[in-house]
Design a protein around this motif. Sequence first.
Motif, short mmCIF file in Angstrom:
data_model
loop_
_atom_site.label_atom_id
_atom_site.label_comp_id
_atom_site.label_asym_id
_atom_site.label_seq_id
_atom_site.Cartn_x
_atom_site.Cartn_y
_atom_site.Cartn_z
N LEU A 1 21.30 -5.87 10.04
CA LEU A 1 21.73 -6.01 8.69
C LEU A 1 20.73 -5.66 7.73
CD1 LEU A 1 24.82 -8.57 8.56
CD2 LEU A 1 24.91 -5.96 8.74
N PHE A 2 20.00 -6.50 7.72
CA PHE A 2 18.71 -6.62 6.62
C PHE A 2 17.49 -6.13 7.32
CE2 PHE A 2 22.12 -9.72 5.46
CZ PHE A 2 22.47 -8.98 4.37
N PRO A 3 17.27 -4.98 7.75
CA PRO A 3 15.88 -4.73 8.40
C PRO A 3 14.83 -5.35 7.43
CG PRO A 3 16.90 -2.61 7.59
CD PRO A 3 18.00 -3.85 7.33
N SER A 4 13.75 -5.56 8.00
CA SER A 4 12.42 -5.73 7.30
C SER A 4 11.53 -4.78 6.77
CB SER A 4 11.58 -6.69 8.35
OG SER A 4 10.29 -6.97 7.67
N ASN A 5 11.32 -4.80 5.81
CA ASN A 5 10.41 -3.79 5.07
C ASN A 5 8.90 -4.16 5.03
OD1 ASN A 5 10.65 -5.93 3.16
ND2 ASN A 5 11.47 -4.42 1.44
N TYR A 6 8.52 -5.09 5.93
CA TYR A 6 7.11 -5.31 6.04
C TYR A 6 6.18 -4.07 6.09
CZ TYR A 6 2.87 -7.48 7.92
OH TYR A 6 1.61 -7.99 8.13
N ALA A 7 6.42 -3.07 6.87
CA ALA A 7 5.60 -2.04 7.19
C ALA A 7 5.48 -1.22 6.00
CB ALA A 7 6.41 -1.05 8.24
N GLN A 8 6.64 -1.04 5.02
CA GLN A 8 6.52 -0.25 3.67
C GLN A 8 5.64 -0.83 2.69
OE1 GLN A 8 10.55 0.11 2.11
NE2 GLN A 8 9.81 1.88 0.71
N ILE A 9 5.81 -2.36 2.74
CA ILE A 9 4.99 -3.18 1.78
C ILE A 9 3.55 -2.97 2.29
CG2 ILE A 9 4.47 -5.46 0.94
CD1 ILE A 9 7.55 -5.98 1.15
N TRP B 1 2.21 0.41 1.08
CA TRP B 1 1.82 0.47 -0.20
C TRP B 1 0.49 -0.53 -0.63
CZ3 TRP B 1 7.31 -1.00 -2.46
CH2 TRP B 1 8.36 0.18 -2.40
N PHE B 2 0.36 -1.49 0.11
CA PHE B 2 -0.94 -2.36 -0.14
C PHE B 2 -2.12 -1.74 0.34
CE2 PHE B 2 -3.87 -5.40 1.54
CZ PHE B 2 -4.16 -6.21 0.26
N TYR B 3 -2.10 -0.95 1.35
CA TYR B 3 -3.34 -0.22 1.71
C TYR B 3 -3.66 0.95 0.88
CZ TYR B 3 -3.75 -3.18 5.72
OH TYR B 3 -4.11 -4.22 6.50
N ASN B 4 -2.66 1.84 0.33
CA ASN B 4 -2.62 2.85 -0.43
C ASN B 4 -2.99 2.32 -1.93
OD1 ASN B 4 -1.75 4.84 1.23
ND2 ASN B 4 0.54 4.47 0.58
N LEU B 5 -2.50 1.08 -2.44
CA LEU B 5 -3.38 0.61 -3.62
C LEU B 5 -4.63 0.41 -3.44
CD1 LEU B 5 -2.50 -0.07 -6.31
CD2 LEU B 5 -1.80 -2.69 -5.53
N ILE B 6 -4.96 -0.20 -2.43
CA ILE B 6 -6.55 -0.54 -2.33
C ILE B 6 -7.10 0.65 -2.13
CG2 ILE B 6 -8.10 -1.59 -0.35
CD1 ILE B 6 -6.24 -3.79 -0.03
N PHE B 7 -6.74 1.56 -1.71
CA PHE B 7 -7.53 3.11 -1.46
C PHE B 7 -7.57 3.62 -2.83
CE2 PHE B 7 -7.44 7.74 -0.66
CZ PHE B 7 -8.91 7.69 -0.07
N ILE B 8 -6.42 3.51 -3.54
CA ILE B 8 -6.49 4.06 -4.85
C ILE B 8 -7.41 3.45 -5.77
CG2 ILE B 8 -5.06 4.38 -7.07
CD1 ILE B 8 -2.81 5.39 -4.99
N GLY B 9 -7.70 2.02 -5.66
CA GLY B 9 -8.49 1.34 -6.49
C GLY B 9 -9.91 1.52 -6.20
N PHE B 10 -10.29 1.87 -4.86
CA PHE B 10 -11.60 2.08 -4.30
C PHE B 10 -11.79 3.52 -4.98
CE2 PHE B 10 -14.06 4.49 -1.34
CZ PHE B 10 -15.41 3.68 -1.28
N LEU B 11 -11.03 4.44 -5.13
CA LEU B 11 -11.44 5.67 -5.62
C LEU B 11 -11.68 5.52 -7.22
CD1 LEU B 11 -8.72 8.17 -3.66
CD2 LEU B 11 -11.34 7.99 -3.33
N ALA B 12 -10.76 4.83 -7.92
CA ALA B 12 -10.99 4.70 -9.15
C ALA B 12 -12.33 3.97 -9.44
CB ALA B 12 -9.86 3.61 -9.66
#
Length: 123
Positions: A87-95, A98-109
């Motif tokens: 009924l309520f699947p986990s969104n652990y993979a999606q989070i 997002w976390f790794y993408n945010l770290i990568f964008i921070g690294f590029l900045a």
Amino acid sequence: MSKSQWTSYYQTKEQDNFVKRTASSSDEVQSPALEALRSLKESREKKFKEIELEQQIIEMERELERQRLLEEGKVEEEDELPSRKELFPSNYAQITKWFYNLIFIGFLAVLVALLLWGRHMVA
């Protein structure tokens, strides 16, 4: 006052049996208050037993009705709710994504900021 007059309302069976043996062995006069408490305790125990029996009967009737409906084919075997995970699947993979993408964008900045700062210092 005797020991049997100070007994607790919530006694274990062993304590209750001990009090009954000591009270019956000694020839003490029981007070009306203790007799009233005993009768209340007995009626309360009877009431709880009756309620428990009624709940067991209701549960048995429900199970019999379910078995009857299963035999008639009106209810399928898996007529229960799906699991919470379905009924309520986990969104652990999606989070995590997002976390790794945010770290990568921070690294590029930080990389771009250091390159611009270094260019400004050299010029």
